[in-house]
Design a protein around this motif. Structure first.
Motif, PDB file in Angstrom:
ATOM      1  N   ALA A 117       1.018  -1.178   0.040  1.00 65.85           N
ATOM      2  CA  ALA A 117       0.012  -0.008  -0.038  1.00 65.85           C
ATOM      3  C   ALA A 117       1.094   1.341  -0.083  1.00 65.85           C
ATOM      4  CB  ALA A 117      -0.865  -0.032   1.314  1.00 65.85           C
ATOM      5  N   THR A 118       0.508   2.311  -0.542  1.00 59.75           N
ATOM      6  CA  THR A 118       1.094   3.569  -0.578  1.00 59.75           C
ATOM      7  C   THR A 118       0.523   4.745   0.109  1.00 59.75           C
ATOM      8  OG1 THR A 118       2.014   2.903  -2.801  1.00 59.75           O
ATOM      9  CG2 THR A 118       1.977   5.330  -2.312  1.00 59.75           C
ATOM     10  N   VAL A 119       1.022   5.636   0.620  1.00 60.25           N
ATOM     11  CA  VAL A 119       0.798   6.539   1.329  1.00 60.25           C
ATOM     12  C   VAL A 119       1.360   7.735   0.697  1.00 60.25           C
ATOM     13  CG1 VAL A 119       0.647   7.923   3.463  1.00 60.25           C
ATOM     14  CG2 VAL A 119       0.241   5.610   3.570  1.00 60.25           C
ATOM     15  N   ALA A 120       0.494   8.879   0.205  1.00 58.24           N
ATOM     16  CA  ALA A 120       1.026  10.120  -0.312  1.00 58.24           C
ATOM     17  C   ALA A 120       0.803  11.131   0.844  1.00 58.24           C
ATOM     18  CB  ALA A 120       0.146  10.578  -1.429  1.00 58.24           C
ATOM     19  N   VAL A 121       2.269  11.796   1.079  1.00 56.67           N
ATOM     20  CA  VAL A 121       2.347  12.802   2.002  1.00 56.67           C
ATOM     21  C   VAL A 121       2.599  14.099   1.294  1.00 56.67           C
ATOM     22  CG1 VAL A 121       3.633  13.415   4.063  1.00 56.67           C
ATOM     23  CG2 VAL A 121       3.190  11.448   3.811  1.00 56.67           C
ATOM     24  N   VAL A 122       1.559  15.207   1.317  1.00 55.04           N
ATOM     25  CA  VAL A 122       1.509  16.220   0.593  1.00 55.04           C
ATOM     26  C   VAL A 122       1.834  17.557   1.416  1.00 55.04           C
ATOM     27  CG1 VAL A 122       0.178  17.319  -1.188  1.00 55.04           C
ATOM     28  CG2 VAL A 122      -0.267  15.030  -0.666  1.00 55.04           C
ATOM     29  N   THR A 123       2.548  18.317   0.933  1.00 53.63           N
ATOM     30  CA  THR A 123       2.683  19.755   1.664  1.00 53.63           C
ATOM     31  C   THR A 123       2.309  20.775   0.912  1.00 53.63           C
ATOM     32  OG1 THR A 123       4.950  20.151   1.021  1.00 53.63           O
ATOM     33  CG2 THR A 123       4.481  19.015   3.129  1.00 53.63           C
ATOM     34  N   ALA A 124       1.357  21.779   1.379  1.00 53.71           N
ATOM     35  CA  ALA A 124       1.127  23.092   0.772  1.00 53.71           C
ATOM     36  C   ALA A 124       2.397  23.832   0.310  1.00 53.71           C
ATOM     37  CB  ALA A 124       0.084  23.826   1.554  1.00 53.71           C
ATOM     38  N   GLY A 125       3.422  23.897   1.330  1.00 56.34           N
ATOM     39  CA  GLY A 125       4.363  24.739   1.223  1.00 56.34           C
ATOM     40  C   GLY A 125       5.839  24.394   2.072  1.00 56.34           C
ATOM     41  N   THR A 126       6.816  24.606   1.852  1.00 59.54           N
ATOM     42  CA  THR A 126       7.907  24.349   2.708  1.00 59.54           C
ATOM     43  C   THR A 126       7.734  24.263   4.290  1.00 59.54           C
ATOM     44  OG1 THR A 126       9.426  24.858   0.621  1.00 59.54           O
ATOM     45  CG2 THR A 126      10.419  24.229   2.617  1.00 59.54           C
ATOM     46  N   SER A 127       6.984  25.212   4.432  1.00 58.23           N
ATOM     47  CA  SER A 127       6.816  25.372   5.946  1.00 58.23           C
ATOM     48  C   SER A 127       6.059  24.355   6.855  1.00 58.23           C
ATOM     49  CB  SER A 127       6.152  26.735   6.223  1.00 58.23           C
ATOM     50  OG  SER A 127       6.855  27.868   5.832  1.00 58.23           O
ATOM     51  N   ASP A 128       5.470  23.466   5.728  1.00 54.67           N
ATOM     52  CA  ASP A 128       4.751  22.298   6.295  1.00 54.67           C
ATOM     53  C   ASP A 128       5.676  21.154   6.492  1.00 54.67           C
ATOM     54  OD1 ASP A 128       2.471  24.249   6.181  1.00 54.67           O
ATOM     55  OD2 ASP A 128       2.281  23.543   3.811  1.00 54.67           O
ATOM     56  N   ALA A 129       6.857  21.369   5.995  1.00 60.24           N
ATOM     57  CA  ALA A 129       7.562  19.986   5.977  1.00 60.24           C
ATOM     58  C   ALA A 129       7.875  19.207   7.190  1.00 60.24           C
ATOM     59  CB  ALA A 129       8.797  20.375   5.235  1.00 60.24           C
ATOM     60  N   ALA A 130       8.166  19.779   8.397  1.00 65.53           N
ATOM     61  CA  ALA A 130       8.226  19.233   9.622  1.00 65.53           C
ATOM     62  C   ALA A 130       7.129  18.446   9.975  1.00 65.53           C
ATOM     63  CB  ALA A 130       8.493  20.279  10.838  1.00 65.53           C
ATOM     64  N   ALA A 131       5.733  18.778  10.060  1.00 59.18           N
ATOM     65  CA  ALA A 131       4.848  17.914  10.437  1.00 59.18           C
ATOM     66  C   ALA A 131       4.618  16.717   9.413  1.00 59.18           C
ATOM     67  CB  ALA A 131       3.584  18.729  10.521  1.00 59.18           C
ATOM     68  N   ALA A 132       4.868  17.183   8.253  1.00 59.47           N
ATOM     69  CA  ALA A 132       4.477  16.129   6.980  1.00 59.47           C
ATOM     70  C   ALA A 132       5.640  15.032   7.278  1.00 59.47           C
ATOM     71  CB  ALA A 132       4.791  16.752   5.443  1.00 59.47           C
ATOM     72  N   GLY A 133       6.945  15.446   7.474  1.00 59.73           N
ATOM     73  CA  GLY A 133       7.949  14.506   7.596  1.00 59.73           C
ATOM     74  C   GLY A 133       7.701  13.591   8.911  1.00 59.73           C
ATOM     75  N   GLU A 134       7.081  14.160   9.982  1.00 62.07           N
ATOM     76  CA  GLU A 134       6.798  13.157  11.115  1.00 62.07           C
ATOM     77  C   GLU A 134       5.616  12.242  10.536  1.00 62.07           C
ATOM     78  OE1 GLU A 134       6.411  14.557  15.588  1.00 62.07           O
ATOM     79  OE2 GLU A 134       4.325  14.637  14.695  1.00 62.07           O
ATOM     80  N   ALA A 135       4.544  12.631   9.682  1.00 61.22           N
ATOM     81  CA  ALA A 135       3.628  11.823   9.089  1.00 61.22           C
ATOM     82  C   ALA A 135       4.444  10.624   8.767  1.00 61.22           C
ATOM     83  CB  ALA A 135       2.551  12.416   8.545  1.00 61.22           C
ATOM     84  N   ALA A 136       5.202  10.999   7.565  1.00 61.14           N
ATOM     85  CA  ALA A 136       5.773  10.127   6.627  1.00 61.14           C
ATOM     86  C   ALA A 136       6.742   9.233   7.405  1.00 61.14           C
ATOM     87  CB  ALA A 136       6.703  11.026   5.530  1.00 61.14           C
TER      88      ALA A 136
END
Length: 252
Positions: A117-136
């Motif tokens: 299975a694949t999870v896509a982790v998407v950010t609106a902008g670079t400022s969102d990368a920290a929270a998105a990285g934790e999710a990833a």
């Protein structure tokens, strides 16, 4: 039980490993490590470094490696990372994401889980990368393939449209956005994939610090689920659980 006690007596099993097998957790000076969480919930136990001393985090990480073969640490600063890595065996595998503040350590003989299975982790902008990285990091720890789609906010809709094939092919998507938090709603209106909105504390003035993003996602007119502000852990874990269920259905 006798086999476990005999193994401890012979030195083949540590007291922490024995305790984890008997009661599901191991007790340390820094707290109790839930070694059975992955078997019970499908999500590996993580050590939240924030609020703990470097020595406490290192102790918990050592227990995690001893009882489960890996340590997953979130919200770790440089002092936490140094304390954990200083005591590691030379052949341990270390993956440190400085922006996401995650630290993942695998023992040499650890076999990481994999699911179809694949999870896509998407950010609106670079400022969102920290929270998105934790999710990833959490989705990857569960065993899913993680596809990153970054900097595709609604200020230019062409950016997200360019990645629709990737998003539609994913089994579940985590979409991180700050400010007005519109991107998860847009994505959820374009795909038939389950979407988890991750509001991020980017923004300023009225409704800043993620409050507007959270409110926007909760009021979304397209169907999505929403976690708390900056809660990449829960977003990634929930995405991982959905991915596991989909993979299980495929295998069945």
């Amino acid at each position: 039980m006798r086999d476990i006690l005999d193994a401890v007596a012979s030195g083949d099993l540590s007291p922490a490993e024995a305790e984890a097998r008997l009661v599901g957790y191991a007790t340390t000076d820094a707290g109790r490590f839930d070694a059975a969480r992955e078997r019970r919930r499908g999500i590996p136990e993580a050590v939240l470094a924030e609020g703990k001393t470097p020595a406490e985090v290192a102790s918990m990480a050592e227990t995690a490696l001893e009882t489960t073969g890996r340590a997953l640490i979130t919200r770790a600063d440089d002092a936490h990372v140094a304390a954990v890595t200083d005591g590691l065996p030379a052949d341990a595998t270390v993956d440190h994401d400085e922006r996401a503040r995650t630290l993942v350590v695998h023992a040499p003989d650890f076999d990481p889980p994999t699911i179809d299975a694949t999870v896509a982790v998407v950010t609106a902008g670079t400022s969102d990368a920290a929270a998105a990285g934790e999710a990833a990091a959490l989705a990857h720890a569960v065993g899913a393939t993680v596809e990153r789609v970054d900097d595709v906010g609604v200020a230019h809709l062409g950016r997200i449209v360019d990645h629709l094939d990737t998003l539609r092919a994913a089994d579940v998507a985590v979409v991180a956005a700050g400010r007005e938090g519109a991107l998860p709603t847009v994505v959820a209106g374009l795909v038939d994939t389950p979407v988890i909105g991750l509001p991020v504390s980017a923004g300023y003035g009225h409704g800043g610090e993620g409050e507007s993003a959270l409110a926007s996602m909760l009021q979304s007119c397209t169907v999505l689920s929403t976690v708390n502000i900056d809660d990449g852990f829960t977003a990634g874990a929930q995405a991982g659980l959905i991915a596991r269920a989909i993979a299980g259905a495929r295998d069945g």
